[in-house]
Design a protein around this motif. Structure first.
Motif, PDB file in Angstrom:
ATOM      1  N   MET A 187       0.823  -1.205   0.000  1.00 45.10           N
ATOM      2  CA  MET A 187       0.000   0.000   0.000  1.00 45.10           C
ATOM      3  C   MET A 187       0.853   1.249   0.000  1.00 45.10           C
ATOM      4  O   MET A 187       0.636   2.175  -0.745  1.00 45.10           O
ATOM      5  CB  MET A 187      -0.868  -0.013   1.256  1.00 45.10           C
ATOM      6  CG  MET A 187      -2.118   0.793   1.103  1.00 45.10           C
ATOM      7  SD  MET A 187      -3.231   0.004  -0.046  1.00 45.10           S
ATOM      8  CE  MET A 187      -4.137   1.385  -0.629  1.00 45.10           C
ATOM      9  N   ASP A 193      -7.082   2.210  -4.510  1.00 49.52           N
ATOM     10  CA  ASP A 193      -6.594   1.305  -5.535  1.00 49.52           C
ATOM     11  C   ASP A 193      -6.744  -0.145  -5.090  1.00 49.52           C
ATOM     12  O   ASP A 193      -6.243  -0.528  -4.049  1.00 49.52           O
ATOM     13  CB  ASP A 193      -5.123   1.625  -5.804  1.00 49.52           C
ATOM     14  CG  ASP A 193      -4.669   0.986  -7.082  1.00 49.52           C
ATOM     15  OD1 ASP A 193      -5.480   0.236  -7.672  1.00 49.52           O
ATOM     16  OD2 ASP A 193      -3.531   1.227  -7.496  1.00 49.52           O
ATOM     17  N   GLU A 243      -6.876  -8.781  -0.953  1.00 51.47           N
ATOM     18  CA  GLU A 243      -7.564  -8.348   0.244  1.00 51.47           C
ATOM     19  C   GLU A 243      -6.982  -7.017   0.681  1.00 51.47           C
ATOM     20  O   GLU A 243      -5.774  -6.810   0.561  1.00 51.47           O
ATOM     21  CB  GLU A 243      -7.374  -9.384   1.347  1.00 51.47           C
ATOM     22  CG  GLU A 243      -8.660  -9.721   2.049  1.00 51.47           C
ATOM     23  CD  GLU A 243      -8.463 -10.890   2.973  1.00 51.47           C
ATOM     24  OE1 GLU A 243      -7.664 -10.753   3.902  1.00 51.47           O
ATOM     25  OE2 GLU A 243      -9.111 -11.938   2.744  1.00 51.47           O
ATOM     26  N   LEU A 244      -7.825  -6.167   1.153  1.00 54.31           N
ATOM     27  CA  LEU A 244      -7.341  -4.845   1.540  1.00 54.31           C
ATOM     28  C   LEU A 244      -7.903  -4.498   2.910  1.00 54.31           C
ATOM     29  O   LEU A 244      -9.099  -4.576   3.138  1.00 54.31           O
ATOM     30  CB  LEU A 244      -7.818  -3.817   0.504  1.00 54.31           C
ATOM     31  CG  LEU A 244      -7.467  -2.376   0.778  1.00 54.31           C
ATOM     32  CD1 LEU A 244      -5.970  -2.179   0.672  1.00 54.31           C
ATOM     33  CD2 LEU A 244      -8.161  -1.478  -0.227  1.00 54.31           C
ATOM     34  N   ASP A 245      -7.001  -4.179   3.817  1.00 57.85           N
ATOM     35  CA  ASP A 245      -7.439  -3.743   5.146  1.00 57.85           C
ATOM     36  C   ASP A 245      -7.598  -2.245   5.145  1.00 57.85           C
ATOM     37  O   ASP A 245      -6.723  -1.529   4.684  1.00 57.85           O
ATOM     38  CB  ASP A 245      -6.354  -4.078   6.184  1.00 57.85           C
ATOM     39  CG  ASP A 245      -6.580  -5.443   6.734  1.00 57.85           C
ATOM     40  OD1 ASP A 245      -7.292  -6.211   6.052  1.00 57.85           O
ATOM     41  OD2 ASP A 245      -6.049  -5.734   7.810  1.00 57.85           O
ATOM     42  N   LEU A 246      -8.691  -1.796   5.699  1.00 55.12           N
ATOM     43  CA  LEU A 246      -8.920  -0.364   5.700  1.00 55.12           C
ATOM     44  C   LEU A 246      -9.322   0.083   7.077  1.00 55.12           C
ATOM     45  O   LEU A 246     -10.032  -0.628   7.778  1.00 55.12           O
ATOM     46  CB  LEU A 246     -10.078  -0.026   4.763  1.00 55.12           C
ATOM     47  CG  LEU A 246      -9.757   0.059   3.295  1.00 55.12           C
ATOM     48  CD1 LEU A 246     -11.034   0.286   2.552  1.00 55.12           C
ATOM     49  CD2 LEU A 246      -8.796   1.192   3.056  1.00 55.12           C
ATOM     50  N   LYS A 247      -8.858   1.239   7.436  1.00 51.10           N
ATOM     51  CA  LYS A 247      -9.350   1.835   8.672  1.00 51.10           C
ATOM     52  C   LYS A 247     -10.188   3.053   8.309  1.00 51.10           C
ATOM     53  O   LYS A 247      -9.869   3.769   7.362  1.00 51.10           O
ATOM     54  CB  LYS A 247      -8.186   2.262   9.559  1.00 51.10           C
ATOM     55  CG  LYS A 247      -7.560   1.141  10.318  1.00 51.10           C
ATOM     56  CD  LYS A 247      -7.263   1.596  11.736  1.00 51.10           C
ATOM     57  CE  LYS A 247      -6.397   0.639  12.502  1.00 51.10           C
ATOM     58  NZ  LYS A 247      -6.993  -0.635  12.772  1.00 51.10           N
ATOM     59  N   GLN A 281      -8.316  12.915  -1.897  1.00 54.25           N
ATOM     60  CA  GLN A 281      -7.726  11.810  -2.621  1.00 54.25           C
ATOM     61  C   GLN A 281      -8.858  10.830  -2.850  1.00 54.25           C
ATOM     62  O   GLN A 281      -9.326  10.182  -1.916  1.00 54.25           O
ATOM     63  CB  GLN A 281      -6.658  11.204  -1.721  1.00 54.25           C
ATOM     64  CG  GLN A 281      -5.559  10.550  -2.466  1.00 54.25           C
ATOM     65  CD  GLN A 281      -4.521  10.076  -1.495  1.00 54.25           C
ATOM     66  OE1 GLN A 281      -4.261  10.707  -0.483  1.00 54.25           O
ATOM     67  NE2 GLN A 281      -3.941   8.947  -1.762  1.00 54.25           N
ATOM     68  N   ASP A 301      -8.317   6.248   7.931  1.00 50.69           N
ATOM     69  CA  ASP A 301      -7.573   6.461   6.700  1.00 50.69           C
ATOM     70  C   ASP A 301      -8.481   6.947   5.589  1.00 50.69           C
ATOM     71  O   ASP A 301      -8.147   7.855   4.843  1.00 50.69           O
ATOM     72  CB  ASP A 301      -6.891   5.167   6.279  1.00 50.69           C
ATOM     73  CG  ASP A 301      -5.865   4.739   7.308  1.00 50.69           C
ATOM     74  OD1 ASP A 301      -5.269   5.628   7.936  1.00 50.69           O
ATOM     75  OD2 ASP A 301      -5.670   3.528   7.489  1.00 50.69           O
ATOM     76  N   ARG A 311       1.973   2.431  -3.274  1.00 54.81           N
ATOM     77  CA  ARG A 311       0.976   3.053  -4.126  1.00 54.81           C
ATOM     78  C   ARG A 311       0.720   4.485  -3.742  1.00 54.81           C
ATOM     79  O   ARG A 311       0.580   5.331  -4.591  1.00 54.81           O
ATOM     80  CB  ARG A 311      -0.320   2.309  -3.984  1.00 54.81           C
ATOM     81  CG  ARG A 311      -0.229   1.024  -4.722  1.00 54.81           C
ATOM     82  CD  ARG A 311      -1.550   0.411  -4.786  1.00 54.81           C
ATOM     83  NE  ARG A 311      -1.300  -0.989  -5.060  1.00 54.81           N
ATOM     84  CZ  ARG A 311      -1.994  -1.946  -4.560  1.00 54.81           C
ATOM     85  NH1 ARG A 311      -2.988  -1.661  -3.777  1.00 54.81           N
ATOM     86  NH2 ARG A 311      -1.715  -3.173  -4.843  1.00 54.81           N
ATOM     87  N   PHE A 312       0.648   4.724  -2.466  1.00 52.42           N
ATOM     88  CA  PHE A 312       0.292   6.087  -2.079  1.00 52.42           C
ATOM     89  C   PHE A 312       1.379   7.067  -2.442  1.00 52.42           C
ATOM     90  O   PHE A 312       1.123   8.185  -2.791  1.00 52.42           O
ATOM     91  CB  PHE A 312      -0.062   6.147  -0.600  1.00 52.42           C
ATOM     92  CG  PHE A 312      -1.472   5.785  -0.408  1.00 52.42           C
ATOM     93  CD1 PHE A 312      -2.443   6.772  -0.515  1.00 52.42           C
ATOM     94  CD2 PHE A 312      -1.864   4.499  -0.228  1.00 52.42           C
ATOM     95  CE1 PHE A 312      -3.766   6.437  -0.403  1.00 52.42           C
ATOM     96  CE2 PHE A 312      -3.172   4.168  -0.114  1.00 52.42           C
ATOM     97  CZ  PHE A 312      -4.127   5.131  -0.191  1.00 52.42           C
ATOM     98  N   ARG A 349      -1.680   1.517   7.549  1.00 58.40           N
ATOM     99  CA  ARG A 349      -2.370   0.588   6.673  1.00 58.40           C
ATOM    100  C   ARG A 349      -1.554  -0.677   6.493  1.00 58.40           C
ATOM    101  O   ARG A 349      -0.387  -0.639   6.139  1.00 58.40           O
ATOM    102  CB  ARG A 349      -2.583   1.255   5.325  1.00 58.40           C
ATOM    103  CG  ARG A 349      -3.946   1.000   4.803  1.00 58.40           C
ATOM    104  CD  ARG A 349      -4.190   1.868   3.629  1.00 58.40           C
ATOM    105  NE  ARG A 349      -4.944   3.031   3.992  1.00 58.40           N
ATOM    106  CZ  ARG A 349      -4.577   4.261   3.692  1.00 58.40           C
ATOM    107  NH1 ARG A 349      -3.464   4.477   3.047  1.00 58.40           N
ATOM    108  NH2 ARG A 349      -5.326   5.274   4.031  1.00 58.40           N
ATOM    109  N   ARG A 350      -2.167  -1.774   6.772  1.00 54.70           N
ATOM    110  CA  ARG A 350      -1.505  -3.023   6.454  1.00 54.70           C
ATOM    111  C   ARG A 350      -2.238  -3.614   5.272  1.00 54.70           C
ATOM    112  O   ARG A 350      -3.423  -3.409   5.103  1.00 54.70           O
ATOM    113  CB  ARG A 350      -1.626  -4.009   7.621  1.00 54.70           C
ATOM    114  CG  ARG A 350      -1.006  -3.536   8.903  1.00 54.70           C
ATOM    115  CD  ARG A 350      -1.548  -4.363  10.029  1.00 54.70           C
ATOM    116  NE  ARG A 350      -2.955  -4.056  10.256  1.00 54.70           N
ATOM    117  CZ  ARG A 350      -3.909  -4.957  10.341  1.00 54.70           C
ATOM    118  NH1 ARG A 350      -3.642  -6.227  10.204  1.00 54.70           N
ATOM    119  NH2 ARG A 350      -5.154  -4.597  10.564  1.00 54.70           N
ATOM    120  N   GLN A 351      -1.560  -4.323   4.497  1.00 58.37           N
ATOM    121  CA  GLN A 351      -2.283  -4.928   3.391  1.00 58.37           C
ATOM    122  C   GLN A 351      -1.853  -6.369   3.264  1.00 58.37           C
ATOM    123  O   GLN A 351      -0.676  -6.695   3.298  1.00 58.37           O
ATOM    124  CB  GLN A 351      -1.979  -4.175   2.099  1.00 58.37           C
ATOM    125  CG  GLN A 351      -2.936  -4.597   1.024  1.00 58.37           C
ATOM    126  CD  GLN A 351      -2.534  -4.062  -0.321  1.00 58.37           C
ATOM    127  OE1 GLN A 351      -1.395  -3.675  -0.527  1.00 58.37           O
ATOM    128  NE2 GLN A 351      -3.463  -4.069  -1.235  1.00 58.37           N
TER     129      GLN A 351
END
Lengths: 229, 1016
Positions: A1, B753, B733-737, B749, B740, A4-5, A217-219
């Motif tokens: 992640m 993605d 898989e994407l972890d989101l808070k 923004q 964020d 990408r940012f 952020r962890r992905q």
């Protein structure tokens, strides 16, 4: 992640990042209520001219090279709109600015009061109580119309972590250079302080402060991309 | 909310008179001499009609009248919606700043609580009454005074601080003068503007600082431009231009040589990997401007920019007639005030000042930040944004005398300025060319006095805040102890404190003057002769008659003769109203003739001409009304969209705050057991339709196989995974808070993605918000007052609790605790069903002519239906949806509406083997139907956009229809051997009663996939 940012960061930021290594370039934003003389102050500093006409600013940018403490620095100065209808643009300026001139007119108390909100917003966006700020009381030549006492302005300065306070007159070109130089010094001091911290931390870190996005952020990506697409 | 006063007053001054009123005061009327001479007559007409408007029979029912009514309703809606938006915007602004602090973890717990309380119950205001009659009267007096004498508020505006001004302006602009399309209130508001402006002109020492500072006046101007008419104008004039500009995302029109140079060098470096020596970094502005390559880049850009700016200018100048009257009138005031103060001022100087209002505070902010003016949905990308700023600068330069001493490169655009300077000055002077309204205002004020039911819709807190502000500045405002204001304030006593948001109420405050009594006889109050009144009445009566007469009536054939028209109306059959009007018009004709106003010998030419003119005017008016309606509908839609956006924003903040707080609570107490929510499944197509996916790299033929799962393992944490049909494990898989996402949104923004697809951050937030809100009541009516479909509610807290209770393995009867009230009601449904079955069986045991038991069996079924409906109602009322409820409901329905009717019919005589077989078929159909319902509900469970609008197949309670048929048979005694249509194949193995076909049909209908029954 995190990768990408970073890639979404604008190319200009990268360029200026590179430039910073060779030459010192600082972004200064001039903020304040309408009609306090932000443009006059800036034009005096950059071009040594006095603007007489009524010409409200929407957004002007200037560049000026000066020498501070024996070092060459380039100042990118953004002169902003004081007209309240343009407040929606402010946030963007504040993000890009490194140092801020908060200008009011000594003939108008309400113009000083408007600075509170601006300062709050800067601190919030920068997430830093000690953002380089200079408080400027303009129109010092109009002493007879003074509505803001020096004591009052100093009180504000103290409340904001002893941000330096200057009284200027753009018309007489009094204290104009000093204001910008002071701000520039503040930014340089801050710059070197963070640079030292960085050196102490590790040798390899990038210039920017650690990206919060990256930290939080962890992905978990299971890359099996070949399969379907 | 604000409907009452609007509709009441506007019925008076707009409904039947709108044909006149616009003439005297819309934008189209420039100062036209012939018209101003008419103005007295016109206002008398308006007055006359407003007086008689309460006579119901004057209302005409034709297309025009209907169109006018639609338009009126729309205007009321816009007025009230724009107020709601104003309040919401204030809330969102406040929370914007607070939430940012919260994200940075810099907010103390107490402050969190404060923010939370700000959010709580920001929901719809409840209607209420004033706590106290005496106060009602006094506040009614006070607000009448404030409304009808704007100088008090104007004075107050000068006294209050910038901090107080927002709440004052909210009350003033959106409540006291809240009917944005109502002449009197608009005019009073403008009068207030005038008085504030005059003060500012008188107290500004030098002209160059006039209108520059941010003062209450400038804030008033901002707020004023946010009212309906200003919005309409911006949308109509600027929207198309701005949209076509921001579509060109990659067009870079930067003309600042420094920036151009930098980008050029960066590009060369990127392409070749090195920078040539003749292009050093860090050049000065002059060096950059002299670089030939830079000049080559800039030259075509200058042309393009000029073209854009000219097209903007063109639409603005062409939009002269669309410019709202109020805005133009303010320009006019600026002109006349500066002429008064500086008699020698040139036009250029005056134009600079007008430009300082019209361009600087109205047009240009909308061009530079179109999103905050609701002209576009997304923040424009970098290049268009810069282009818009440049265009705004060019327009502003046109309005002022540019010196180019600021940014030298802008001097390159000089040709544009030279070419258009004259034009713009002319335009600005034309802007000022509007009529005053004082005469109509005076008239309107009389009319207001003659109204006995003037009302103001206002909230208690607005009343109290206004009172408090008046009290605070009492010394200045009411120096004279005997002035009306001062007397009223003394009577009222100290201002009450603000109420908590929860207790705030919207009230309808009757307004009336304490000093002037309502005028009954307006002719006496105004200088009007009887002849004039008769003339007006005659004219309007004839116009009404001619609008109502059938189109083919002989009386309408030319040459038009008034006496014939009157005669035709008076002799019209079956229409008493018309007859009365006809007779009245005859009387009027003869009275006017006696007074010598008109003359029969020339066919009443004077009156006839006016009637004809009026009719011609009405003819074109219908088109205008329809056109205006169309435009306003557009505006209304925009305002509502904006409202949705604001409400969504508030919801997001709410859930975020809730999560933060529950986490910090969790730290203090022992960790609460948190249930994971989800996964919720969405197809690619679904998300694309909702705009959540803004870009997708997935080939079209694969899209059908892609789906996404959204899960929330912990509050505030979400996992989005991308799946391919048939594969168990997710591809990505994407972890989101939530933090964020909010932060990304703050940073504008918009891209999230996911490798194969790009999500739109605000839309994702909205989606998560809808699906995962964890607190009860969140998804209830949002405070914007825009109704949302509440047909589907997300899983709420109570559902989780129930799940937990059910899963708990302690206690023998812990299940009972898990039942909700609604579940118990469902159980009652099952009870009725089974009781019905038992009664049927008891009938079979007893004598066939004892109908008591079979009646009982039949009666239990509708009771079951009653409970079936009630459980849903109770669940919604208690805001508790229950997982068990869903299952219970279906199971109980099977007993009550599947098995019970079948058993009952068995008892009634459908007892042959084939009968029973077919009845079994029926019951199985019901069983299938219910199972399918549960599955489909679970499959598209809480999908609020794609919610099913109909039942697939008839719902099972329709079998009550058969039950009622059976009841009829019982009442007629057509049972057992006497069943209708008798028996087929009697004595054989296949003996069957044809009436069983009813059950078979019903069964088939239940399982049908194609029969769609709309949901009630």
């Amino acid at each position: 992640m995190s990768q990408r940012f970073d890639s979404t960061a604008s190319p200009t930021a990268l360029v200026s990042g590179l430039l910073l290594d060779s030459r010192r370039e600082y972004n200064i934003v001039v903020l304040g209520a309408g009609g306090v003389g932000k443009s006059c102050l800036t034009a005096q500093f950059v071009q040594n001219v006095w603007i007489e006409s009524y010409d409200p600013t929407i957004e002007d940018s200037y560049r000026k090279q000066i020498e501070v403490d024996g070092r060459q620095c380039i100042l990118e100065i953004l002169d902003t709109a004081g007209t309240e209808q343009f407040t929606a643009m402010r946030e963007l300026y504040m993000k890009s600015g490194q140092g801020f001139l908060l200008v009011f007119s000594i003939t108008s108390l309400s113009s000083l009061n408007e600075l509170y909100e601006l300062r709050d917003q800067i601190v919030r966006i920068k997430n830093d109580e000690r953002v380089p700020i200079v408080i400027v009381g303009n129109k010092a030549d109009m002493e007879e119309d003074r509505a803001v006492s020096r004591a009052r302005a100093f009180a504000v300065s103290q409340a904001w972590g002893n941000a330096p306070y200057y009284e200027t007159s753009a018309r007489r070109r009094a204290n104009v250079d000093e204001v910008f130089v002071d701000l520039c010094k503040q930014i340089m001091r801050k710059d070197s302080a963070t640079a030292q911290v960085r050196e102490m931390e590790s040798g390899h870190r990038r210039r920017e402060r650690p990206n919060r996005h990256a930290r939080r952020r962890r992905q978990r990506v299971e890359r099996q991309r070949c399969t379907i697409l | 909310m604000m409907l009452q006063p609007a509709s009441r007053i506007s019925r008076a001054s707009t409904s039947s008179t709108s044909s006149f009123v616009p003439v005297s005061r819309q934008n189209t009327m420039t100062s036209n001499d012939s018209r101003s001479r008419h103005s007295k007559r016109i206002s008398v007409t308006a007055l006359y009609l407003s007086m008689s408007a309460n006579q119901k029979d004057l209302e005409i029912e034709d297309d025009l009248a209907r169109a006018q009514k639609t338009l009126r309703d729309l205007k009321t809606k816009i007025s009230s919606q724009s107020k709601k938006n104003f309040v919401l915007e204030k809330d969102v602004r406040y929370l914007d700043s607070r939430i940012a602090l919260l994200i940075q973890n810099r907010m103390a717990l107490e402050e969190q609580n404060e923010v939370a309380s700000h959010l709580e119950d920001a929901t719809n205001l409840q209607e209420g009454f004033f706590p106290n009659d005496d106060k009602t009267q006094k506040y009614g007096n006070l607000l009448f005074l404030l409304q009808s004498e704007p100088r008090h508020i104007a004075h107050l505006c000068r006294l209050v601080t910038m901090a107080e001004i927002d709440s004052l302006l909210q009350t003033v602009m959106f409540t006291i003068y809240g009917n944005q399309y109502e002449n009197r209130e608009e005019n009073l508001l403008l009068t207030m503007f005038q008085s504030v402006l005059t003060y500012q002109f008188d107290n500004t020492p030098e002209y160059s600082s006039l209108l520059r500072a941010n003062t209450p006046v400038s804030r008033m101007m901002t707020t004023y431009t946010r009212r309906g008419p200003g919005q309409t104008y911006l949308k109509e004039v600027l929207c198309a231009q701005i949209n076509s500009l921001i579509e060109q995302q990659d067009v870079d029109l930067e003309i600042n040589p420094l920036k151009v140079y930098e980008r050029m060098v960066a590009k060369i470096e990127e392409d070749t990997g090195s920078v040539p020596d003749h292009l050093p970094k860090g050049v000065t502005a002059e060096e950059a401007a002299e670089n030939p390559q830079v000049q080559k880049i800039i030259a075509p850009r200058l042309e393009k920019l000029t073209a854009w700016a000219e097209s903007f200018l063109e639409t603005i100048i062409n939009g002269l007639d669309q410019t709202p009257y109020g805005i133009r009138w303010i320009c006019k005031q600026i002109r006349s005030l500066s002429k008064r103060k500086y008699p020698d001022a040139e036009d250029q100087t005056i134009c600079t000042l007008i430009g300082g209002f019209f361009f600087l505070r109205f047009i240009n902010p909308a061009i530079v930040t179109p999103r905050s003016y609701m002209l576009i949905d997304e923040v424009p990308s970098e290049h268009p944004r810069r282009t818009l700023t440049l265009i705004a600068k060019m327009l502003q330069n046109l309005a002022n005398k540019p010196t180019y001493s600021k940014e030298p490169y802008m001097a390159k655009l000089q040709p544009f300025i030279h070419k258009n300077k004259e034009r713009v000055n002319k335009f600005m002077l034309e802007l000022c060319d509007v009529q005053d309204f004082y005469e109509t205002l005076e008239m309107d004020n009389y009319v207001a006095l003659s109204k006995k039911d003037l009302e103001l819709s206002i909230t208690l807190n607005e009343v109290y805040a206004t009172h408090a502000m008046l009290e605070k500045h009492n010394a200045e405002l009411a120096k004279d102890k005997h002035s009306h204001l001062s007397v009223l304030l003394q009577e009222l006593g100290p201002a009450p404190a603000q109420l908590p948001r929860k207790e705030n109420r919207a009230i309808n405050l009757p307004l009336f003057s304490k000093w002037e009594t309502a005028i009954d006889d307006l002719t006496a109050a105004l200088d009007i002769t009887n002849a004039e009144v008769y003339f007006m009445e005659a004219k309007s009566t004839f116009v009404q008659i001619m609008r109502s007469l059938p189109q083919n009536s002989a009386a309408l054939k030319s040459p038009l003769r008034l006496d014939k028209v009157a005669d035709a109306a008076a002799t019209l059959k079956n229409d008493a109203v018309m007859v009365r009007k006809g007779i009245r018009s005859m009387e009027l004709l003869s009275q006017l003739q006696e007074l010598g106003v008109i003359d029969k010998s020339d066919q009443f030419a004077l009156l006839l001409d006016e009637v004809k003119q009026e009719l011609a005017h009405l003819g074109s008016m219908k088109e205008n009304v329809l056109e205006e309606t169309k435009k306003l509908e557009d505006v209304y839609r925009t305002i509502r969209d904006h409202n949705d956006y604001l409400v969504g924003q508030l919801e997001t903040y709410k859930s975020y705050l809730h999560n933060v707080r529950s986490q910090s609570e969790g730290k203090q107490r022992k960790q609460q057991r948190q249930q994971a929510l989800g996964p919720y499944k969405f197809t690619h197509q679904q998300l694309e339709k909702e705009g959540v996916i803004q870009r997708s790299n997935v080939p079209d033929n694969r899209k059908a196989n892609i789906y996404f799962n959204f899960t929330s393992p912990l509050p505030g944490t979400f996992v989005i995974s991308l799946h391919y049909k048939g594969r168990h494990r997710g591809l990505l898989e994407l972890d989101l808070k939530l933090d964020d996402l909010l932060e990304m949104q703050k940073d504008n923004q918009d891209d999230l993605d996911l490798e194969y697809v790009q999500f739109n951050v605000p839309k994702v937030l909205a989606l998560l918000n809808k699906r995962f809100a964890r607190k009860k009541g969140w998804t209830g009516a949002p405070n914007g007052g825009v109704e949302k479909d509440s047909t589907t509610s997300p899983p709420d807290l109570s559902q989780e609790k129930q799940k937990m209770l059910l899963a708990a393995d302690t206690g023998h009867f812990s299940m009972i605790k898990a039942l909700h009230l609604a579940d118990l009601i469902t159980e009652l449904n099952g009870f009725c069903g089974f009781m019905s079955i038992l009664s049927s069986m008891r009938y079979c045991l007893g004598k066939p002519d004892h109908y008591g038991n079979i009646w009982t069996a039949l009666v239990f079924m509708p009771f079951g239906l009653f409970f079936d409906f009630m459980d849903g109602k109770v669940a919604r009322w208690r805001h508790k949806s229950s997982l068990m409820g869903q299952e219970l409901d279906s199971l109980a329905d099977l007993i009550s509406f599947g098995v019970a009717p079948a058993v009952c019919s068995f008892a009634l005589g459908l007892r042959t083997p084939v009968d029973t077989l077919l009845l079994t078929f029926f019951v199985l159909c019901g069983l299938t139907r219910l199972a399918r319902f549960n599955v489909t509900v679970a499959a598209l469970p809480k999908d609020s956009t794609g919610k099913s609008k109909y039942f697939e197949g008839t719902p099972i309670p329709t079998t009550l229809g058969i039950a009622s048929v059976m009841a009829y048979w019982v009442s007629q005694g057509w049972i057992l051997d006497d069943l209708p249509w008798g028996t087929w194949g009697e004595g054989t193995l296949l003996e069957v009663h044809p009436v069983v076909g009813l059950f078979v049909l019903s069964g088939c209908a239940m399982v049908s996939k194609t029969i769609h029954i709309p949901k009630p």
